[in-house]
Enzyme design. Structure first.
Site, mmCIF file in Angstrom:
data_model
loop_
_atom_site.group_PDB
_atom_site.id
_atom_site.type_symbol
_atom_site.label_atom_id
_atom_site.label_comp_id
_atom_site.label_asym_id
_atom_site.label_seq_id
_atom_site.Cartn_x
_atom_site.Cartn_y
_atom_site.Cartn_z
ATOM 1 N N CYS A 110 -7.535 -3.963 -13.614
ATOM 2 C CA CYS A 110 -7.119 -2.905 -12.696
ATOM 3 C C CYS A 110 -5.930 -3.316 -11.848
ATOM 4 O O CYS A 110 -5.491 -2.580 -10.991
ATOM 5 C CB CYS A 110 -8.281 -2.461 -11.822
ATOM 6 N N GLU B 116 -10.185 -12.119 -9.880
ATOM 7 C CA GLU B 116 -8.874 -12.156 -9.223
ATOM 8 C C GLU B 116 -8.645 -13.483 -8.514
ATOM 9 O O GLU B 116 -7.664 -13.658 -7.817
ATOM 10 C CB GLU B 116 -8.692 -10.969 -8.266
ATOM 11 N N ASP C 190 -3.864 -10.019 -7.247
ATOM 12 C CA ASP C 190 -4.318 -11.209 -6.537
ATOM 13 C C ASP C 190 -4.366 -12.428 -7.454
ATOM 14 O O ASP C 190 -3.995 -13.522 -7.046
ATOM 15 C CB ASP C 190 -5.684 -10.963 -5.906
ATOM 16 N N HIS D 131 0.787 -1.228 0.000
ATOM 17 C CA HIS D 131 0.000 0.000 0.000
ATOM 18 C C HIS D 131 0.821 1.281 0.000
ATOM 19 O O HIS D 131 0.403 2.280 -0.562
ATOM 20 C CB HIS D 131 -1.111 -0.075 1.037
HETATM 21 C C1 PEP Z 1 -5.776 -6.775 -7.633
HETATM 22 O O1 PEP Z 1 -5.876 -7.705 -6.839
HETATM 23 O O2 PEP Z 1 -5.174 -6.842 -8.722
HETATM 24 C C2 PEP Z 1 -6.393 -5.469 -7.325
HETATM 25 C C3 PEP Z 1 -6.488 -4.533 -8.232
HETATM 26 O O3 PEP Z 1 -6.830 -5.246 -6.052
HETATM 27 P P1 PEP Z 1 -5.904 -5.002 -4.783
HETATM 28 O O4 PEP Z 1 -4.517 -4.698 -5.254
HETATM 29 O O5 PEP Z 1 -6.530 -3.857 -4.055
HETATM 30 O O6 PEP Z 1 -6.021 -6.300 -4.068
HETATM 31 MG MG MG Z 2 -7.253 -7.687 -5.159
#
Ligand code: PEP
Ligand code: MG
Length: 570
Positions: A501, A430, A454, A188
């Site tokens: 994403c 995911e 993920d 993060h």
């Molecule tokens: C992902 O898992 O690719 C995603 C976009 O969500 P996060 O990174 O918030 O788990």
């Molecule tokens: Mg994710």
């Protein structure tokens, strides 16, 4: 030179500002002069209050924290002023204990007391206040300075083990970048750095040991390289590199209002990932054609209690209004795994990434889920809203989520509240199970967004935050590409669209393959949007289909990478 992971692009040269929590020793000696020790204690307590006031003042002036986030400082001040805390420590000093030891002992008792109130979240949160205040108090008694980001007053590069979201919120304009010991591209702090548009190198093993405050440091966050105390020649080389990078970013600006379209007329959407309403500004400034992922968990993480429907409504409305007429994909709460909420204690789990999180938690805690969906539905009147559920593994989960959504929508309409009649409800792909069964999911979901961060960790069985297995983060592995193809084909077969994403969407080597696989929407951090558009605008869709078809038939990531690189360089 130390090697880390380039997490947010840029080049910076500045002095090291080390953000390290000092280790405080607790002397056990007895004291003779009680009055002098009490006076010393009172002076340290005064300084502690002044320190907190000062941090709060600066945080207020910097204007990056919301009023409810500033409340944490008031809670600390209140604790520092608590007469009972003061009396307890003074009583122990009266008995001949030294002030540091007395503070430590009383703190331990208070923390244990607050932490034992398991069914009172408010009191549990007070334990953190006691910890913070008494730590500062002991540091002041020992004459040890606690590094404070807000005190930075010259151009610096922050060196830390890791940065918390509140650390990043305190970074002022002197912070030219940061280098952390821990973390990966998708941790993060890395995501925050990209939204703040400052260079970051994370997962830099050994940096804490090697760097001293005031050392000169070069960070090349294009390559993930960090140089300590470089020579004059090296500094000159990297000054040029920094200037070239700024020039390159400026050159890209001409593409801000251009379409994302291949040389043979195939159009895609390049949109942004955001964590806060403010991040939407960066997406617009970088020419994003919408928001492809609004990670709403930051709204919950930066708050002292579950955000109310009203608070959420305001945040969603702000994003939708800013981005209108562009679409905004809002992801419902994805908490659990590596993302915890201090006020929502969850049972410890052996494998939190495989545990009680995201949609699983929301379908169990429908109270939380309903509040969020109501806020979203009400905000839908102010822009073009799309909703997606995270971590969908089975069609029944999607149906259950959709049903709660329909129920809240019906209630609001019955109450006479304005709700858009054009909201798409989709899901993240995911978990490999949902990619494999995408043709079935595509019958019911309005769209997919592939979460490769993920999807890769679950396909490769490799923890996304564990550096020892980071080599298994292989977006271009043909096994992954085949799963991605299944997701895209599953959407298209049902007349739906498919976006991505995860971080892979913004990766320049992956983009040509994703384009060729037929991806409709690429969602990435704001600073990646223009480079991605420049690349898409230079490629032929017909040729990329061939590149993708070849990649799907290869055996290893290295082969795919070499093939794409060769194509791009020829
Ligand atoms: C992902 O898992 O690719 C995603 C976009 O969500 P996060 O990174 O918030 O788990
Ligand atoms: Mg994710």
């Amino acid at each position: 030179m130390l090697k880390g992971i380039a997490a947010s692009a840029g080049v910076a040269i500045a002095k090291v500002f080390k953000l390290e929590t000092p280790v405080l020793t607790v002397p056990t000696n007895r004291i003779e002069d009680v009055d002098a020790e009490i006076a010393r204690f009172n002076a340290a307590l005064e300084k502690t209050m002044a320190d907190i006031e000062d941090i709060k003042d600066r945080a207020e002036k910097a204007g990056k924290l919301k009023p409810e986030e500033l409340e944490i400082f008031d809670a600390h001040l209140m604790m520092a002023q608590d007469p009972e805390l003061k009396d307890s420590i003074e009583m122990q000093i009266q008995d001949g204990d030294n002030a540091v030891h007395a503070t430590d002992e009383v703190a331990k008792q208070w923390i244990a007391m607050f932490e034992s109130m398991v069914d009172n979240e408010y009191m549990q949160a007070r334990a953190a206040d006691v910890k913070d205040v008494t730590f500062r108090l002991r540091a002041n008694l020992l004459g040890i300075e606690i590094p404070d980001l807000g005190k930075m007053n010259e151009d610096s590069i922050v060196v830390a083990e890791d940065l918390t979201p509140s650390d990043t919120a305190q970074l002022n304009s002197f912070a030219k970048g940061f280098v952390t010991e821990l973390g990966g591209r998708t941790s993060h702090s890395a995501i925050m750095a990209r939204s703040l548009e400052i260079p970051a190198v994370v997962g830099t093993e050994g940096i804490l040991k090697a760097a001293k405050a005031g050392d000169i440091l070069i960070m090349d966050a294009l390559k993930g390289e960090v140089f300590l105390n470089p020579s004059e020649e090296e500094i000159a080389v990297y000054r040029k590199k920094a200037a070239d990078y700024i020039q390159y970013r400026n050159d890209l600006k001409v593409l801000k209002d251009a379409e994302s379209i291949t040389t043979d007329g195939h159009k895609v959407d390049i949109v942004g990932n955001i964590g806060t309403p403010k991040d939407a500004d960066g997406v617009l400034a970088n020419g994003g054609e919408g928001v492809g992922l609004y990670r709403t968990e930051f709204l919950y993480m930066n708050s002292q209690a579950l955000p109310t429907e009203e608070e959420q409504f305001e945040a969603y409305k702000e994003v939708l209004e800013k981005m209108a007429p562009h679409p905004v994909v809002v992801r419902t709460l994805d908490i659990g795994g590596d993302k915890a909420l201090p006020y929502l204690p969850l049972d410890p789990e052996m494998n939190p990434f495989l545990g009680y999180r995201a949609i699983r938690l929301c379908l169990d805690r429908k109270d939380i889920f309903r509040t969020q969906l109501r806020a979203l539905l009400r905000a839908s009147a102010y822009g073009k809203l799309r909703i997606m559920f995270p971590m969908i593994a089975t069609l029944n989960e999607f149906r259950a989520g959709k049903q709660v959504y329909e129920e809240e929508k019906a209630k609001l309409l019955a109450e006479g509240v304005a709700v858009s009649d054009d909201i798409e409800v989709g899901m993240m792909v995911e978990i490999p199970a949902s990619a494999v069964l995408a043709d079935q999911f595509g019958k019911e979901a309005d769209f997919f967004s592939i979460g490769t961060n993920d999807l890769i960790q679950y396909s490769m069985a490799s923890d996304r935050g564990n550096q020892k297995v980071a080599y298994l983060y292989q977006p271009l592995n043909p096994s992954l590409l085949r799963l991605i193809k299944m997701a895209i084909d599953g959407a298209h077969k049902n007349g739906k669209w498919c976006g991505m994403c995860g971080e892979m969407a913004g990766d320049p080597i992956s983009a040509p393959v994703l384009l060729g696989l037929g991806l409709d929407e690429f969602s990435m951090s704001a600073t990646s949007i223009l480079p991605a558009r420049k690349m898409i605008n230079s490629l032929s869709y017909a040729e990329m289909k061939e590149v993708a078809a070849k990649a799907l038939e290869m055996a290893t990531m290295e082969e795919v990478k070499a093939m794409v690189e060769k194509y791009l360089n020829d």
